[in-house]
Design an enzyme around this catalytic site. Structure first.
Site, mmCIF file in Angstrom:
data_model
loop_
_atom_site.group_PDB
_atom_site.id
_atom_site.type_symbol
_atom_site.label_atom_id
_atom_site.label_comp_id
_atom_site.label_asym_id
_atom_site.label_seq_id
_atom_site.Cartn_x
_atom_site.Cartn_y
_atom_site.Cartn_z
ATOM 1 N N ASP A 282 -1.874 8.169 -1.496
ATOM 2 C CA ASP A 282 -1.844 6.803 -2.026
ATOM 3 C C ASP A 282 -3.253 6.268 -2.200
ATOM 4 O O ASP A 282 -3.545 5.568 -3.171
ATOM 5 C CB ASP A 282 -1.042 5.873 -1.107
ATOM 6 C CG ASP A 282 -1.200 4.423 -1.555
ATOM 7 O OD1 ASP A 282 -0.747 4.119 -2.671
ATOM 8 O OD2 ASP A 282 -1.822 3.631 -0.840
ATOM 9 N N ARG B 128 -5.201 4.099 -10.180
ATOM 10 C CA ARG B 128 -4.360 3.127 -10.903
ATOM 11 C C ARG B 128 -5.142 1.867 -11.221
ATOM 12 O O ARG B 128 -4.961 1.256 -12.265
ATOM 13 C CB ARG B 128 -3.120 2.785 -10.055
ATOM 14 C CG ARG B 128 -2.094 3.911 -10.031
ATOM 15 C CD ARG B 128 -1.050 3.679 -8.950
ATOM 16 N NE ARG B 128 -0.369 2.421 -9.095
ATOM 17 C CZ ARG B 128 -0.019 1.622 -8.072
ATOM 18 N NH1 ARG B 128 -0.274 1.958 -6.830
ATOM 19 N NH2 ARG B 128 0.605 0.496 -8.299
ATOM 20 N N SER C 223 3.712 3.071 -3.219
ATOM 21 C CA SER C 223 2.364 2.892 -2.666
ATOM 22 C C SER C 223 2.445 2.081 -1.373
ATOM 23 O O SER C 223 1.914 2.479 -0.327
ATOM 24 C CB SER C 223 1.488 2.170 -3.703
ATOM 25 O OG SER C 223 0.350 1.615 -3.108
ATOM 26 N N LYS D 69 2.469 3.752 2.900
ATOM 27 C CA LYS D 69 1.484 3.343 3.911
ATOM 28 C C LYS D 69 2.167 2.690 5.098
ATOM 29 O O LYS D 69 1.822 2.934 6.247
ATOM 30 C CB LYS D 69 0.505 2.314 3.321
ATOM 31 C CG LYS D 69 -0.461 2.898 2.332
ATOM 32 C CD LYS D 69 -1.458 1.849 1.889
ATOM 33 C CE LYS D 69 -0.823 0.863 0.930
ATOM 34 N NZ LYS D 69 -1.435 0.766 -0.360
HETATM 35 N N1 URA Z 1 -0.475 -3.120 -2.932
HETATM 36 C C1 URA Z 1 -0.423 -1.797 -2.655
HETATM 37 O O1 URA Z 1 -0.661 -1.362 -1.521
HETATM 38 N N2 URA Z 1 -0.100 -0.960 -3.649
HETATM 39 C C2 URA Z 1 0.195 -1.385 -4.894
HETATM 40 O O2 URA Z 1 0.512 -0.570 -5.720
HETATM 41 C C3 URA Z 1 0.142 -2.776 -5.164
HETATM 42 C C4 URA Z 1 -0.207 -3.622 -4.171
#
Ligand code: URA
Length: 434
Positions: free
Chosen positions: A161, A168, A183, A187
């Site tokens: 990620d 991204r 994403s 986490k």
């Molecule tokens: N926060 C994140 O951790 N990932 C995203 O893709 C968007 C906001």
């Protein structure tokens, strides 16, 4: 397996198999697939989307791309919180010490700014000396001793990620439901908390612009959390204008400090309380929102929440005197008012443009490697519903570069829309999904 075939498949709107998703994530984590191929796949996902099964597979593959933290050495129900990102969203800075002061162990993993939105890690670095790169041991130790720790993704926590997030950000592939959901949830699952409270932003300053899309994103993340056997609650909150007044890094920290001093903007306090109530309930500290709100009121008025912020800053190596003397944060060379050219009531503020104006000042990243200026930012003196007279200050720019400030003035002026009729203040909390 070849990355080329995966890109072609997604381009043709076909589903990727679990094995293909695992291949893409594992190889990309090992740097065995170049950024340009991954960018092409991300763009194809933006156009053609992912099924629920693909999204779950992507989340699990990213969670397992690195370590999964074991927080069993921390007593109590550990709660994490995450926002999908907005403009002026300094919620974590006030919320985490607030709930920690009430006995909720907060184990939070945060990110840096993404696109036009700010990030908690950048904001916290406004405290001189603050370390956002704790080891797993320090993370656990700090939560055990003071009840709260915030760290950036360690190199080996959901590293897939981490790489995708940065890519991204610079390839216009942020605002896609499956990519955001996977994403965030990868986490959160890797960080090992028992409960996850999500702040899903909706409106023109959010990645999801419509309430419908925001609710779909909230449901997607809650369902991933449930499948992974974690208590997961999403609160959908307004992002049709910047949250609170401050947009920037150090100036948002100052606003969070004011809020813990009982002097924060009302809309910001409402979001902090709505999320705080869910965290206190999930941790078994409060029975309902009424009880949670009374607890948070007491912690703020007694100064316990502010002291917890100072303890937290100190524990992570930061200078805690800034918590009690926010005037110490670095000042900018220029302070420029943005003057209204019309009379009326503020009808709209294009929050995304305000975020971009802050980036233009140097407060956000234009590329993966940009170095940001933590002192710059914008204070929104007028918000939706406010009455404005020609000549009034709409916003104040804090800048270190006159040319950038001039650009920001124009962007801010273009972001405001006025009405001759009275405009209602928008509702801040749009719903709770659990
Ligand atoms: N926060 C994140 O951790 N990932 C995203 O893709 C968007 C906001």
């Amino acid at each position: 397996m070849r990355m080329y075939d995966l890109i072609m498949k997604k381009k043709l709107n076909q589903e990727l198999s679990t094995e293909e998703i695992n291949y893409f994530i594992n190889e990309y984590t090992k740097d065995a697939i170049p950024d340009y191929q991954v960018s092409a796949l991300l763009m194809a996902i933006c156009f053609n989307g992912m099924s629920k099964r693909e999204t779950l597979d992507l989340t699990i593959a990213m969670r397992d791309s690195g370590d999964v933290l074991d927080l069993s050495r921390i007593n109590g129900i550990k709660v994490d919180k995450h926002s999908t990102g907005g403009v002026g969203d300094k919620t974590s800075l006030a919320l985490t010490p607030l709930v920690a002061s009430l006995g909720v162990p907060v184990a939070k993993l945060s990110g840096r700014g993404l696109g036009h939105t700010g990030g908690t890690i950048d904001k916290l670095e406004s405290f001189p000396g603050f370390s956002t790169g704790l080891t797993d041991e320090e993370f656990v130790e700090n939560i055990n001793t003071i009840g709260v720790a915030i760290t950036s993704q360690t190199a080996n926590l959901a590293p897939a990620d981490k790489k995708l997030y940065a890519l991204r950000d610079v390839t216009a592939t942020v605002n896609q439901i499956s990519l955001i959901a996977s994403s965030i949830m990868s986490k959160k699952l890797a960080a090992g908390s028992d409960a996850i409270v999500l702040d899903v932003k909706t409106g023109n300053g959010a990645f999801m612009k419509t309430l419908e899309d925001s609710q779909a994103l909230a449901k997607e993340m809650v369902s991933i959390g449930k499948l992974a056997k974690k208590t997961t609650i999403a609160v959908v909150t307004d992002m049709d204008q910047p949250l609170g007044k401050a947009v920037g890094n150090a100036i948002e920290v100052k606003e969070a400090i004011n809020t813990l001093n009982g002097q924060g903007p009302e809309d910001f306090k409402e979001v902090v309380y709505a999320l705080g109530a869910q965290m206190l309930i999930a941790a078994g500290k409060a029975r309902d929102a009424k009880e949670a709100n009374a607890m948070m009121d007491e912690s703020i008025s007694s100064g316990r929440a502010l002291n917890k912020l100072a303890e937290f800053v100190k524990a992570q190596g930061g200078d805690e005197s800034y918590v009690y003397h926010p005037e110490k944060f670095t000042k900018t060379t220029y302070e420029i008012p943005v003057i209204s050219r019309e009379d009326g009531y503020v009808k709209r503020i294009l929050a995304e443009n305000i975020g971009i104006a802050c980036m233009t000042l140097g407060g956000g990243r234009e590329t993966k490697d940009s170095v940001i200026d933590l002192a710059v930012g914008i204070v929104m003196d007028k918000k939706i519903g406010d009455k404005v007279k020609k000549g009034d200050t709409l916003a104040t720019i804090y800048a270190n570069d006159q040319e950038k400030a001039n650009k920001a003035v124009d962007m801010i002026l273009e972001s405001y829309e006025f009405s001759k009729e009275c405009i209602a203040v928008p509702k801040v909390i749009k719903g709770v999904i659990d």
